[in-house]
Design a protein around this motif. Structure first.
Motif, PDB file in Angstrom:
ATOM      1  N   UNK A  55       0.821  -1.208   0.000  1.00  0.00           N
ATOM      2  CA  UNK A  55       0.000   0.000   0.000  1.00  0.00           C
ATOM      3  C   UNK A  55       0.858   1.262   0.000  1.00  0.00           C
ATOM      4  N   UNK A  56       1.865   1.307   0.859  1.00  0.00           N
ATOM      5  CA  UNK A  56       2.684   2.515   0.960  1.00  0.00           C
ATOM      6  C   UNK A  56       3.691   2.627  -0.180  1.00  0.00           C
ATOM      7  N   UNK A  57       4.236   1.500  -0.634  1.00  0.00           N
ATOM      8  CA  UNK A  57       5.202   1.546  -1.745  1.00  0.00           C
ATOM      9  C   UNK A  57       4.536   2.069  -3.009  1.00  0.00           C
ATOM     10  N   UNK A  58       3.324   1.606  -3.274  1.00  0.00           N
ATOM     11  CA  UNK A  58       2.621   2.054  -4.473  1.00  0.00           C
ATOM     12  C   UNK A  58       2.243   3.529  -4.394  1.00  0.00           C
ATOM     13  N   UNK A  59       2.143   4.082  -3.197  1.00  0.00           N
ATOM     14  CA  UNK A  59       1.823   5.502  -3.060  1.00  0.00           C
ATOM     15  C   UNK A  59       2.943   6.385  -3.603  1.00  0.00           C
ATOM     16  N   UNK A  60       4.163   5.820  -3.702  1.00  0.00           N
ATOM     17  CA  UNK A  60       5.285   6.621  -4.178  1.00  0.00           C
ATOM     18  C   UNK A  60       5.131   7.078  -5.606  1.00  0.00           C
ATOM     19  N   UNK A  61       4.574   6.219  -6.475  1.00  0.00           N
ATOM     20  CA  UNK A  61       4.385   6.602  -7.877  1.00  0.00           C
ATOM     21  C   UNK A  61       3.341   7.709  -8.003  1.00  0.00           C
ATOM     22  N   UNK A  62       2.280   7.622  -7.195  1.00  0.00           N
ATOM     23  CA  UNK A  62       1.267   8.672  -7.199  1.00  0.00           C
ATOM     24  C   UNK A  62       1.843   9.966  -6.643  1.00  0.00           C
ATOM     25  N   UNK A  63       2.620   9.850  -5.556  1.00  0.00           N
ATOM     26  CA  UNK A  63       3.243  11.033  -4.971  1.00  0.00           C
ATOM     27  C   UNK A  63       4.220  11.701  -5.913  1.00  0.00           C
TER      28      UNK A  63
END
Length: 315
Positions: free
Chosen positions: A37-45
């Protein structure tokens, strides 16, 4: 001579039991779910940050913020650590954070399409497996290789709609690959050090963000630009730094190393095959991007690949 009852009881009192670290008490699958969940947030961020600031300015302040936040928690461990352990973990940090982000973000900044860069970055499990064979001489069972192949096909299904060649210089397409391999090498280095050289999650992440902040400061200064390293006084810039510091760095990188201390590198990296599908969910929730049955099917295929990898490791 009489002995005081208080002294007698004190001498016979049992030793104080050390408190178990929180990350040892949490079930590993729950930690891995948080990692995805948090790793995938990096691409959005990263996509959000590019709308408000130069790419490397945002990641510089992201690293600075995490370093400041972790200083009270890491200070005691830093004072006890040996110079050799500090150097090892600083090198891991440069590869895992500065090397990875410079490759992926730098490629996008030069014109490599974000979908293509993300696809290469999401092949981290394959990179880790190949490097473990080439550099460490490790052998993976055939079932694990089949799982990695199926997981890669799932990633391709998820991201195929966002793939394009773009108009970047030819050499720039190699940057995301180098970034992925940099993180893969750091993963194997961290696992080879083992528990004995581990400094603890807070100290590790503090050190990694500290050395990476220096690296990004150099990159941003070389690139030039008005304002240098000064933060931009906009709400968008502040929000992008807070997002990537809290979710992508404290959450993503923090849980990555915590999971790596609990399980093998092939398992931890293969779990990230689910990252593209979760990234699409982030994009749907935040930007209203469409979902498709092909994306959902690709995520299911990736899950099947992870299952095969886990079976291959336990077989």
């Amino acid at each position: 001579m009489t002995i005081s009852p208080d002294l007698t009881n004190a001498s016979q009192s049992p030793p104080r039991r050390q408190r178990r670290p929180w990350h040892r008490a949490v079930p590993l699958p729950l930690l891995e779910a948080g990692l995805v969940l948090t790793w995938s947030s990096g691409f959005v961020g990263a996509r959000f940050s590019l709308d408000y600031a130069p790419a490397f300015l945002a990641v510089f302040w992201r690293c600075v913020l995490v370093t400041l936040l972790l200083t009270p928690l890491a200070w005691a461990g830093l004072r006890r650590a040996s110079p050799k352990a500090l150097l090892h973990n600083a090198g891991i940090g440069l590869l895992a954070m500065a090397g990875y982000l410079c490759g992926v973000v730098g490629g996008i900044a030069l014109g490599v399409p974000a979908g293509l860069a993300a696809l290469v970055a999401d092949l981290l499990p394959v990179g880790v497996a190949l490097l473990s064979v080439v550099l460490l001489g490790q052998r993976l069972p055939g079932q694990a290789w089949a799982g990695l192949a199926i997981g890669s096909c799932g990633v391709l299904l998820v991201t195929h709609g966002a793939l394009a060649l773009g108009h970047a210089p030819l050499w720039a397409y190699g940057l995301p690959l180098l970034g992925m391999l940099s993180l893969a090498f750091a993963t194997l280095w961290q696992q080879r050090l083992g528990e004995g050289a581990a400094l603890g999650p807070a100290v590790n992440l503090w050190l990694q963000c500290g050395v990476s902040a220096l690296a990004f400061a150099v990159v941003q200064s070389v690139q030039g630009g008005q304002g240098g390293l000064s933060p931009l006084p906009t709400a968008g810039f502040a929000l992008s730094v807070l997002w990537t510091a809290a979710l992508s760095t404290l959450g993503g990188y923090g849980l990555y190393w915590v999971c790596l201390a609990r399980a093998g590198h092939t398992r931890v990296a293969s779990v990230l095959f689910l990252s593209p599908g979760v990234t699409l969910l982030w994009g749907w929730c935040m930007f209203g991007e469409p979902l498709s049955w092909a994306m959902l099917a690709g995520t299911a295929v990736s899950a099947g690949g992870i299952w095969l990898v886990l079976r291959g490791q336990h077989g």
